[in-house]
Design a protein around this motif. Structure first.
Motif, mmCIF file in Angstrom:
data_model
loop_
_atom_site.group_PDB
_atom_site.id
_atom_site.type_symbol
_atom_site.label_atom_id
_atom_site.label_comp_id
_atom_site.label_asym_id
_atom_site.label_seq_id
_atom_site.Cartn_x
_atom_site.Cartn_y
_atom_site.Cartn_z
ATOM 1 N N PRO A 1 29.216 -16.276 63.517
ATOM 2 C CA PRO A 1 30.355 -16.362 64.439
ATOM 3 C C PRO A 1 31.487 -17.221 63.886
ATOM 4 C CG PRO A 1 28.549 -17.724 65.227
ATOM 5 C CD PRO A 1 28.038 -17.034 63.990
ATOM 6 N N ALA B 1 28.589 -16.468 72.120
ATOM 7 C CA ALA B 1 29.885 -16.965 72.590
ATOM 8 C C ALA B 1 29.699 -17.882 73.798
ATOM 9 C CB ALA B 1 30.786 -15.787 72.943
ATOM 10 N N GLU C 1 38.729 -13.468 70.486
ATOM 11 C CA GLU C 1 37.778 -12.778 69.611
ATOM 12 C C GLU C 1 37.320 -11.535 70.356
ATOM 13 O OE1 GLU C 1 37.081 -13.900 66.667
ATOM 14 O OE2 GLU C 1 37.818 -15.970 66.799
ATOM 15 N N ALA D 1 32.535 -20.505 75.203
ATOM 16 C CA ALA D 1 33.663 -19.571 75.320
ATOM 17 C C ALA D 1 33.607 -18.839 76.662
ATOM 18 C CB ALA D 1 33.612 -18.558 74.179
ATOM 19 N N LEU E 1 33.953 -21.332 67.660
ATOM 20 C CA LEU E 1 34.124 -20.988 69.078
ATOM 21 C C LEU E 1 34.121 -22.268 69.901
ATOM 22 C CD1 LEU E 1 31.485 -18.110 69.219
ATOM 23 C CD2 LEU E 1 33.947 -17.792 69.500
ATOM 24 N N SER E 2 34.854 -22.248 71.012
ATOM 25 C CA SER E 2 34.871 -23.423 71.894
ATOM 26 C C SER E 2 35.310 -22.962 73.272
ATOM 27 C CB SER E 2 35.876 -24.456 71.365
ATOM 28 O OG SER E 2 37.175 -23.942 71.579
ATOM 29 N N SER F 1 38.168 -20.562 73.486
ATOM 30 C CA SER F 1 38.063 -19.187 72.953
ATOM 31 C C SER F 1 37.873 -18.218 74.105
ATOM 32 C CB SER F 1 36.853 -19.042 72.031
ATOM 33 O OG SER F 1 36.779 -20.076 71.094
ATOM 34 N N ALA G 1 28.447 -21.261 73.106
ATOM 35 C CA ALA G 1 29.436 -22.157 72.482
ATOM 36 C C ALA G 1 30.532 -22.556 73.469
ATOM 37 C CB ALA G 1 30.053 -21.454 71.272
ATOM 38 N N VAL H 1 36.469 -14.552 74.530
ATOM 39 C CA VAL H 1 35.761 -13.495 73.811
ATOM 40 C C VAL H 1 35.765 -12.246 74.688
ATOM 41 C CG1 VAL H 1 33.524 -12.768 72.890
ATOM 42 C CG2 VAL H 1 34.364 -15.091 72.474
#
Ligand code: M6R
Length: 607
Positions: free
Chosen positions: A334, A362, A296, A367, A337-338, A341, A365, A343
């Motif tokens: 958003p 982010a 992302e 990321a 996200l995990s 991800s 979450a 970013v």
């Protein structure tokens, strides 16, 4: 957005503060103000709407022999840019002077409370409530009063406060808005961007969210959000004085455009060689890169368009979903996200509030955040898991130029290096890319030369009703950026659009008085783009074209600027340069303020 400077010491306080404001004026320039404290404590203040020059005209009225002072250049959020609404703000007794960058979101509620409590508020500005709250909380120690008020505020702030009864003291606090302390010898400095104070000291402490600093001439004491004493990290910052001077140019923008070959070369230094591409800064997040299942990219304005240039290349090479989202949308809506991800936040200043907001979402979450950023030491560099610096040098003009092309290039380099690390580019492919990437600075120089055709083209079309910028594929980002440049600099309406969309509506705008500006690159979609441009010509619209390696296809152009032939992703980056010059020339014809366009600020630190 807005600039703050503060000083305690034996130099002439007003002169030192105004010199600092001059270096920050590009950050906000609709009004400016200054407050200085005399040895005896009296606080004198001057504020003027408009450019800093207006304040400079009255600053001589301030008493000499001050011991401390704070000053501000403003970009209005709450309240029109008037003398009254300019910062600093004071309580009704003239005891407290306060400057604030950011927004106090619960100011209306606090205002009602203060009015009910008998206070008189004199401006429309959210900041003023803080002065009155500090007045109520004050019991002989300005630090304690500010610390007591902060928990009552909601929003963002970089705050500096002086009290008449404690003239040798300035209190500074931050939350989600940048503020730095400059440590001197028997003198101390404050600035929202260290650029304002680096000629005096290069020892800088960047306040972190929740930090509070108590500046006195002999030293600075730092506290964390819980009020505990803090041992600060003092960073030594290198000062690039030349970047803050025009060096013979009429405008910073023109100087920064010309700096692009050098900036692009610096972006590749130590990262691209004839043997390949390797960005060492990515090593720190190797496991996260290997685990990434989606990328992302978040950014705002020009940085968003720059990110688009390389996004589909990244997706194609990595065979992973790569999405580019405007940070102000991402932060409140958003995608899933995990920890899988990655970013990537792209920013010149590293202080853009929306980009920082997206990064915090982010991170919360799980990321991994990679920052591609120009300003070393900025908030984004401190919040990201890994940082790739652009190395473009300070950019003063509000319009992004060298930062744009550097962002597009570095995003491309990161994409290529991720593909190399993932084994998705062969050694031969990497070498091919490297060889072409290394010619980018020379191509940028050629594009600058080719741009000398633009003053005549601009004169020919100045007065048109509007402009539609078009392209397809990687060139679309360039078209969007070209339209943004024309709008922000020359105040002429322009729209960037995928050429294939023209026939779904925008083509109605076209005519002899509404030209098309086309970014035409050697790509698989070239014949499709040419058809769209022929459709425009059939509606009498002139077509101003930036052409890269297009040869015999160029018959549709009424006016052409030819740049070197290259892969379309690289050509898209280079094609931005003539569009920057087009906007610059149109702005000159419009008599606009090129380096400080109206209503804008260089760094957007509010939502
Ligand atoms: O500092 P950033 O790159 O995060 O700034 C994002 C935008 O505000 C910025 O790119 C803006 O659109 C340009 N100054 C326009 O030329």
């Amino acid at each position: 957005m807005c600039g703050i400077v503060g000083y305690i010491g034996s130099r002439d306080v007003s002169t030192t503060l105004i010199a600092g404001l001059r270096l920050l004026e590009y950050r906000g320039y609709d009004s400016a103000g200054i407050a200085v404290a005399a040895t005896g404590g009296e606080i004198s203040m001057r504020k003027r709407a408009g450019r800093l020059a207006n304040l400079e005209g009255v600053v001589g009225e301030l008493p000499a022999g001050s011991v401390a002072g704070i000053a501000h250049t403003r970009w209005a959020t709450h309240g029109a840019p008037t003398d009254l609404n300019a910062h600093p703000h004071m309580d009704e007794h003239g005891d407290i002077a306060i400057i604030h960058n950011g927004i106090i979101e619960n100011f209306a509620e606090l205002q009602r409370e203060l009015l009910a409590g008998g206070h008189t508020l004199s401006s429309d500005v959210d900041t003023e409530v803080i002065a009155h709250l500090v007045e109520d909380a004050y019991q002989g120690d300005i630090r304690a009063a500010v610390a007591a008020v902060l928990p009552r505020l909601r929003g963002q702030w970089a705050l500096v406060v002086m009290h008449r009864k404690e003239p040798g003291r300035i209190i500074a606090a931050r939350r989600e808005a940048p503020l730095a302390v400059g440590i001197g010898d028997g003198e101390q400095f404050l600035a929202s961007d260290p650029v304002a104070i680096l000629e005096h000291t290069n020892k800088i402490v960047f306040l972190r969210d929740g930090d509070l600093a108590d500046l006195q001439r002999g030293g600075v004491t730092f506290y964390d959000a819980a009020g505990e004493l803090l041992t600060p990290t003092i960073e030594t910052i290198t000062w690039d004085g030349a970047a803050a001077r025009k060096e013979g140019y009429d405008h910073f923008m023109r100087k920064e455009m010309d700096e692009q070959p050098r900036a692009l070369s610096a972006a590749m230094m130590g990262r691209v060689s004839s043997n390949g591409i390797a960005i060492g800064e990515l090593d720190a997040i190797t496991p996260a890169l290997a685990a990434a299942r989606a990328i992302e990219i978040v950014a705002c304005g020009s940085a968003y368009y720059a990110s688009l240039t390389a996004a589909s290349l990244a997706e194609r090479l990595l065979q992973l979903p790569v999405r580019v989202t405007v940070a102000s949308e991402f932060r409140y809506d958003p995608p899933p996200l995990s920890s899988a991800s990655l970013v990537i936040a792209v920013s010149q200043s590293g202080e853009t509030a929306d980009t920082l907001g997206a990064v915090r979402i982010a991170k919360s979450a799980g990321a991994t955040v990679l920052a591609i950023v120009n300003a070393a030491g900025s908030s984004l560099t401190r919040e990201a898991d890994a940082v790739v610096l652009l190395q473009a040098g300070t950019e003063i003009s509000v319009a992004a130029t060298k930062s744009y092309t550097s962002q597009a290039l570095v995003t491309m380099l990161v994409s290529l290096d991720l593909a190399r690390r993932a084994g998705k580019l062969s050694a031969a492919e990497v070498r091919d890319w490297s060889a072409e990437l290394l010619t980018i600075p020379a191509m940028a120089s050629a594009a600058l030369d080719a741009s000398d055709a633009l003053p005549d083209i601009a004169r020919k079309y100045f007065g048109a009703k509007g402009f539609t910028f078009v392209s397809r594929g990687a060139g679309l980002a360039t078209a969007l950026e070209g339209a943004l440049k024309l709008k922000e600099l020359a105040y002429i309406h322009a729209e960037g659009i995928a050429a294939g969309e023209m026939k779904h509506g925008p083509i109605s705008l076209l005519g002899a008085d509404h030209p098309v500006v086309a970014v035409v690159l050697q790509s698989p979609v070239l014949p499709k783009l040419v058809s769209n441009l022929m459709e425009s010509r059939a509606r009498s619209a002139p077509v101003i074209a930036v052409l890269s390696g297009v040869g015999e296809w160029a018959s549709f152009a009424t006016d052409a600027v030819v740049i070197p032939a290259a892969r379309h992703e690289i050509a898209a980056l280079i094609a931005t340069i003539p569009l920057q010059r087009f906007a610059y020339e149109m702005a000159l014809l419009a008599g606009a303020d090129i380096d400080q366009p109206k209503n804008l600020a260089k760094s957007v630190t509010v939502e």
